[in-house]
Design an enzyme around this catalytic site. Sequence first.
Site, PDB file in Angstrom:
ATOM      1  CB  SER A  50      -9.296   3.194   3.078  1.00 52.08           C
ATOM      2  OG  SER A  50      -9.517   3.133   1.493  1.00 52.08           O
ATOM      3  CG  ASP A  83      -6.600   3.245   7.008  1.00 57.11           C
ATOM      4  OD1 ASP A  83      -6.282   3.523   8.204  1.00 57.11           O
ATOM      5  OD2 ASP A  83      -6.209   3.747   6.168  1.00 57.11           O
ATOM      6  CG  HIS A  84      -8.854   6.752   7.994  1.00 58.30           C
ATOM      7  ND1 HIS A  84      -8.499   7.670   9.247  1.00 58.30           N
ATOM      8  CD2 HIS A  84      -7.369   6.392   7.511  1.00 58.30           C
ATOM      9  CE1 HIS A  84      -7.334   8.202   9.081  1.00 58.30           C
ATOM     10  NE2 HIS A  84      -6.774   7.477   8.029  1.00 58.30           N
ATOM     11  CG  HIS A 180      -3.674  10.869   5.855  1.00 60.55           C
ATOM     12  ND1 HIS A 180      -4.398  11.524   6.935  1.00 60.55           N
ATOM     13  CD2 HIS A 180      -3.739   9.313   6.398  1.00 60.55           C
ATOM     14  CE1 HIS A 180      -4.857  10.428   7.690  1.00 60.55           C
ATOM     15  NE2 HIS A 180      -4.304   9.243   7.503  1.00 60.55           N
ATOM     16  N   GLY A 181      -1.043  11.813   2.258  1.00 55.92           N
ATOM     17  CA  GLY A 181      -0.637  11.933   1.001  1.00 55.92           C
ATOM     18  C   GLY A 181       0.814  12.179   0.868  1.00 55.92           C
ATOM     19  N   GLY A 224      -0.276   8.618   8.367  1.00 54.94           N
ATOM     20  CA  GLY A 224       0.448   9.819   7.608  1.00 54.94           C
ATOM     21  C   GLY A 224       1.958   9.730   7.448  1.00 54.94           C
ATOM     22  CB  SER A 226       4.102   7.825   3.065  1.00 52.03           C
ATOM     23  OG  SER A 226       3.398   6.647   2.869  1.00 52.03           O
ATOM     24  CB  ILE A 267       3.502   3.041   5.076  1.00 53.10           C
ATOM     25  CG1 ILE A 267       4.469   3.435   6.194  1.00 53.10           C
ATOM     26  CG2 ILE A 267       4.322   3.127   3.898  1.00 53.10           C
ATOM     27  CD1 ILE A 267       5.515   2.565   6.431  1.00 53.10           C
ATOM     28  CB  SER A 269       1.588   8.363   0.289  1.00 55.35           C
ATOM     29  OG  SER A 269       0.420   8.694   0.638  1.00 55.35           O
TER      30      SER A 269
HETATM   31  P1  13P Z   1       0.473   8.037   3.961  1.00 53.64           P
HETATM   32  O1  13P Z   1      -0.696   8.866   3.036  1.00 53.64           O
HETATM   33  O2  13P Z   1       1.668   8.942   4.761  1.00 53.64           O
HETATM   34  O3  13P Z   1       0.974   6.670   3.460  1.00 53.64           O
HETATM   35  O4  13P Z   1      -0.608   7.583   5.243  1.00 53.64           O
HETATM   36  C1  13P Z   1      -1.226   6.531   5.221  1.00 53.64           C
HETATM   37  C2  13P Z   1      -2.299   6.284   6.249  1.00 53.64           C
HETATM   38  O5  13P Z   1      -2.435   6.940   7.335  1.00 53.64           O
HETATM   39  C3  13P Z   1      -3.306   5.539   6.170  1.00 53.64           C
HETATM   40  O6  13P Z   1      -4.246   5.316   6.946  1.00 53.64           O
HETATM   41  O1  G3H Z   2      -5.574   7.341   5.198  1.00 58.32           O
HETATM   42  C1  G3H Z   2      -5.940   7.300   3.872  1.00 58.32           C
HETATM   43  C2  G3H Z   2      -5.189   6.030   3.297  1.00 58.32           C
HETATM   44  O2  G3H Z   2      -3.922   6.415   2.342  1.00 58.32           O
HETATM   45  C3  G3H Z   2      -6.341   5.407   2.220  1.00 58.32           C
HETATM   46  O3  G3H Z   2      -6.376   6.313   1.284  1.00 58.32           O
HETATM   47  O4  G3H Z   2      -8.828   6.589   1.198  1.00 58.32           O
HETATM   48  O5  G3H Z   2      -7.684   6.972  -0.887  1.00 58.32           O
HETATM   49  O6  G3H Z   2      -7.960   4.533   0.240  1.00 58.32           O
HETATM   50  P1  G3H Z   2      -7.735   6.095   0.454  1.00 58.32           P
HETATM   51 ZN    ZN Z   3      -4.663   7.410   8.006  1.00 59.99          ZN
END
Ligand code: 13P
Ligand code: G3H
Ligand code: ZN
Length: 321
Positions: A50, A83-84, A180-181, A224, A226, A267, A269
Amino acid sequence: MPLVTSTEMFKKAYKGGYAVGAFNVNNMEIVQGITEACREEKAPVILQVSKGARAYANHTYLVKLVEAAVLECPEIPVVLHLDHGPDFETCKACIDGGFTSVMIDGSSHSFKDNIALTKKVVEYAHDHGVVVEGELGTLSGIEDEVVVEGEGSYTKPEEVEEFVSKTGVDSLAIAIGTSHGAYKFKPEQCTVNEKGILVPPALRFDILKEVSKRLPDFPIVLHGSSSVPQDYVAMVNQFGGKMPDAIGVPEEQLREAAKLSVCKINIDSDLRLAMTGTIRKFFAEHPDKFDPREYLKPARANIKELVRHKLVDVLGCAGKA
Ligand code: 13P
Ligand code: G3H
Ligand code: ZN
């Protein structure tokens, strides 16, 4: 084998009715825990980084850690994914800097602006042999520092064909009720089953199926995802942490999604919980220890076992490398 893109991985996953795990990496122990499980279970894997991970660990360190894992695990295909990605510049830095896949997260923009931004990233990425994930709809919770208030908004199936054809994206993240989270659902949203366990509201499989009907053979991504294992929540809470009412997505629902068009499941969290719970327990039981190798070793081992469980029991990608 060298780093690969997700193109072949997703084709096989779509046909085979399973999903590839996309696990977030921030340090050496996390990279090792994930990839050792994938090597032993002969599973393809997406290691994702990320904006926050790049700020914490530095782009070069993360790329080199992933390259080391590729050398250690020559039998399995590995994708290095952003990621993102928040903007074109971050995506470009990752494309130029060794990634094989990027996500441009334009979901907070208008539909029109999301298309324009995503298309710009796709053009640059494809020119450099890199694949792109886009996103339509917003998840509640935190999307890489952007706090999405309330329920988020589900993906509108009627928008997906236009988005994919105008942008040229290779995969699409959709919002069907994950977030997320570690606090995905409030206890009052859940029902209590016969074992006294809180059961969250079901994911919107109707939206997923409608999207898949409109985008045949097209890989869908779930963020999201997890499951927030309750034994690790209990471990955190038993050893000095405070995570009341942490609730995740039931694993059976992810297994169902993986059998449909969902080819990538994110995944993060769960890995954080496994690491933090294990380290908290270690410190409580060994107050005299101060060597990071001693407490990071069991944390890495528990990440590995958690990832193994996801590959075998949730994603269905064990043995598919
Ligand atoms: P979680 O917070 O559910 O693990 O999601 C992670 C995620 O979507 C990372 O892009
Ligand atoms: O979706 C977000 C991921 O869990 C990454 O989280 O921005 O805290 O690294 P982060
Ligand atoms: Zn995500």
